[in-house]
Motif scaffolding. Sequence first.
Motif, PDB file in Angstrom:
ATOM      1  N   HIS A 197      82.506  96.440 -22.812  1.00  0.00           N
ATOM      2  CA  HIS A 197      81.867  95.283 -23.454  1.00  0.00           C
ATOM      3  C   HIS A 197      81.778  95.507 -24.957  1.00  0.00           C
ATOM      4  CE1 HIS A 197      78.134  93.080 -24.842  1.00  0.00           C
ATOM      5  NE2 HIS A 197      78.832  92.095 -24.313  1.00  0.00           N
TER       6      HIS A 197
ATOM      7  N   VAL B 251      85.414  92.720 -22.136  1.00  0.00           N
ATOM      8  CA  VAL B 251      84.429  91.644 -22.159  1.00  0.00           C
ATOM      9  C   VAL B 251      83.927  91.458 -23.589  1.00  0.00           C
ATOM     10  CG1 VAL B 251      82.268  90.777 -21.195  1.00  0.00           C
ATOM     11  CG2 VAL B 251      83.747  92.256 -19.809  1.00  0.00           C
TER      12      VAL B 251
ATOM     13  N   THR C  70      76.093  88.297 -24.252  1.00  0.00           N
ATOM     14  CA  THR C  70      75.590  89.097 -23.131  1.00  0.00           C
ATOM     15  C   THR C  70      75.531  88.310 -21.827  1.00  0.00           C
ATOM     16  OG1 THR C  70      73.314  88.571 -23.807  1.00  0.00           O
ATOM     17  CG2 THR C  70      74.243  90.645 -24.588  1.00  0.00           C
TER      18      THR C  70
END
Length: 444
Positions: free
Chosen positions: A241, A265, A416
């Motif tokens: 991420h 991500v 997020t």
Amino acid sequence: MLTVSFFPGKWVRKWARSIHYALTLIVFLFLDLLDTILCVVCHYLDEFFEGKTSPCYCAGEGQQGNNVIGVLGIDGEIQVSESLYRRKNPFRETGFLGFPRQFLDSKKKGICDGAVMNRWSDCGCESCVSWINCRDHKLHVEVRETSSQGRIEENCKEKPTENVIFIHGFLSSSSFWTESVLQHLSEFKKGKYKLFSVDLLGFGRSPKPRECFYTLRDHVEMIEKSVILPFNINHFHLVAHSMGCIIALALAAKYPKYARSLTLVSPPIFPSSKDGASLAALEKLAEKKLWPPLAFGSSVMSWYEHIGRCICFLVCRNHRTWERILKLLTPNRHLHFMIMDLTRHTHHSAWHSMHNVICGGAKFTDGYLAMLIKYGVKICVVQGDEDPVVPSECWNYIKKKYPDVEVNMVAKADHTSVVFGREKDLIQNLDKLWIKSAADTTRT
């Protein structure tokens, strides 16, 4: 009949933009001056408390001296980002207020002896410095294992395990994955997986050495030392991420024959060029602007080394006090893990990771992507369409230049929430990707 039309809204917007521009100029000019003053203050405080001053990047390129030489990346290039020493400050450039650069340079004597110790301005509580007493410094790693039925089992007699390494983003920890995706282990129904979630170097419960530059090479070598070598891993999938996406790309590029798939991500990947790529990434990710508040905070912490250190001194060094206060204000006296993670770093680790990984990595990502596609590694990008951190330019660039990369847009998701609240959807996509990439690898 003659009519005259007025457009007050147009002029109001024009004046509002002019006022906003002037305020932005004034505020950041003041911050330039404040950071210049704090540079001198921090040098004297370091010398008073530690006997020697700590180097900073205020004097520009080459200020770090011989320590920078030899900080090479996977492809042999220096990985200390140009965004560290090419940030413009009109007051430092002119030696304003009688503090010429030459005087400060003469005071610098390098990092203190015993550089593994934390600085006086860092937190010294047990949870923050316990790593210092460990003889062999390794990352904190959470390991989970699931059978094909989704249960956690020991000595499960099934087909060979698929290894998956989860890498978190900036100002975060392994909790980003253990408290979200890995909470839904029962959803992994199509294979037996060993799941590794790491606290990156300088964050969470991992070591935070102050002699480290926190370059891509440093982060990759610590994952190698803490996961790949001790667990004897010869194939793996990567899920990352934000900032972790850059590290995942570098790790996969170092082991292209081991990497089976790569899920990125919200990746901050920009068009790269050898000259100016790092500064361009800094200006796009942390543009100097007053609104929204998140953007203003990001710009202050990214552009101003000494202001950022002072903020970390007030917040991170006193995190236990702030946590107690926040717990009193919450109904269940329990803080969200993301709030806890925000303070579990040092200014040195966060500052260098921000510049040397997120900004400095900009000149390497194109080469990494091209190499992985050449080796047939399956790459999937997951991006929220309302992400205020990673601009649309990033995923648009990936879609246009690398058509072999799968890009999945998530509606009404930010930086997020593209993971939180959508764990099951992400797990299903991951499971399909891992099974498919493993099958393709077996056939070849």
